[in-house]
Write an enzyme that holds these catalytic residues in place. Sequence first.
Site, PDB file in Angstrom:
ATOM      1  CB  CYS A 164      11.887  -6.611  -2.533  1.00 24.58           C
ATOM      2  SG  CYS A 164      11.446  -7.863  -3.778  1.00 24.58           S
ATOM      3  CB  CYS A 188       8.430  -7.732  -1.205  1.00 21.49           C
ATOM      4  SG  CYS A 188       7.879  -7.527  -2.904  1.00 21.49           S
ATOM      5  CB  CYS A 251     -11.165 -37.682 -17.318  1.00 28.32           C
ATOM      6  SG  CYS A 251     -12.931 -37.803 -17.676  1.00 28.32           S
ATOM      7  CB  CYS A 256     -13.788 -34.572 -15.682  1.00 31.10           C
ATOM      8  SG  CYS A 256     -13.015 -35.620 -14.421  1.00 31.10           S
ATOM      9  CB  CYS A 279     -13.422 -40.625 -15.210  1.00 32.90           C
ATOM     10  SG  CYS A 279     -12.654 -39.253 -14.318  1.00 32.90           S
ATOM     11  CB  CYS A 282     -16.598 -37.225 -14.036  1.00 26.54           C
ATOM     12  SG  CYS A 282     -15.855 -37.929 -15.533  1.00 26.54           S
ATOM     13  CB  CYS A 300      -9.802 -49.457 -30.948  1.00 24.76           C
ATOM     14  SG  CYS A 300     -10.167 -49.545 -29.180  1.00 24.76           S
ATOM     15  CB  CYS A 342     -23.832 -60.556 -56.940  1.00 22.37           C
ATOM     16  SG  CYS A 342     -23.277 -59.066 -57.766  1.00 22.37           S
ATOM     17  CB  CYS A 347     -19.057 -46.076 -54.870  1.00 24.32           C
ATOM     18  SG  CYS A 347     -19.454 -44.377 -54.366  1.00 24.32           S
TER      19      CYS A 347
END
Length: 351
Positions: A164, A188, A251, A256, A279, A282, A300, A342, A347
């Site tokens: 080898c 080998c 996926c 998966c 998928c 799955c 999105c 209103c 914040c």
Amino acid sequence: MAKYGTFVREDDPKSPCRLYFKGLIKEETTTVLSGFGVAICDKDNNLLFQMKGSLQDSAVTALEAELMALRRGLIEAVRLGITHILVYCDYQTLFELVTGRSVLEKDNIAFLMDDVQRIRKQLTSCIPLLVTEEDQTKFAYKLAMETIVSEISISMPPVQNMTCPICFDDDLEAHQMFSVALCRHQFCLECVKRHLNVALMEGSVLGCPHFKCKSKLTLTSCFNLLTPKLREMWQQRINEEAVPVVDRVYCPNPRCSALMSETELSKSSEEDGSSTRSCIKCDQPFCINCRVAWHSNLSCEDYKRLGPNPTENDIKLKALANQKMWRQCGRCQHMIELAYGCIKVVCRYHH
């Protein structure tokens, strides 16, 4: 070695003698054994002559061995003065050659066949019969097998050990070596196994281990060297290479991670126009745009505002905020609810 019985010559074609013959070869690791047996009987199957011997050719084939046995049997029949004989044959190919139903163009076969037909012409009648029962050829078979077992042993050249080029083990036999189909480089089995394991784990090219050799290995040729896990990884790589990089979708389910084609997924969901897909493995829904589990009640754009790795609670909170029409402070990201008054909301943490 031949043995003779009592033979009374008869010219009656209705009482022909019978010729049984068998040529055998047996290949072993370092030896080829070959031999033949011939038996000639009268019309009542009483043994008149029997003979066994070796075939002095280490490269003889099964068909050649049978032809040699038949030729020797016919020679002995002529020598005994037999004129009418039935030739019992249990080899279909040989039977078709003798009866002229087929022709082989190999020189050695043609030479033997010419010899057989020449000897047959010295007999008044020589009729080949194809038999299927072992009992009808047991005389010749037994003689040929006795020759193989006890008398003939043709030595073959000793098998040379191989080396080898990876581990330099120089005491390897041919069955312990792996040969790359395209370049014929040999290694080998153990070294090839380690090479495949590293290449698959690191994601490197699955090619011949020889230095600078560009030959590729195939899953089929390496199948028996791989564990089930490595086979699955290699098949996954093949599947990935079949899909263009820009078209690959995985996926998002960590249990998966199935590979899919965005083009094929888009074709299957053209009608609804949404970004949700399922998928193929799955069946878990996911967003084709965000490449994440389906963010129900969130667009999105809203999902992306949650940051690169939003938690499940972040997604639920954002969905609830959309439902309640809450707003988010642009500076501290706190949720703000308009209780009364209103539409101007300030914040409490950032005036």
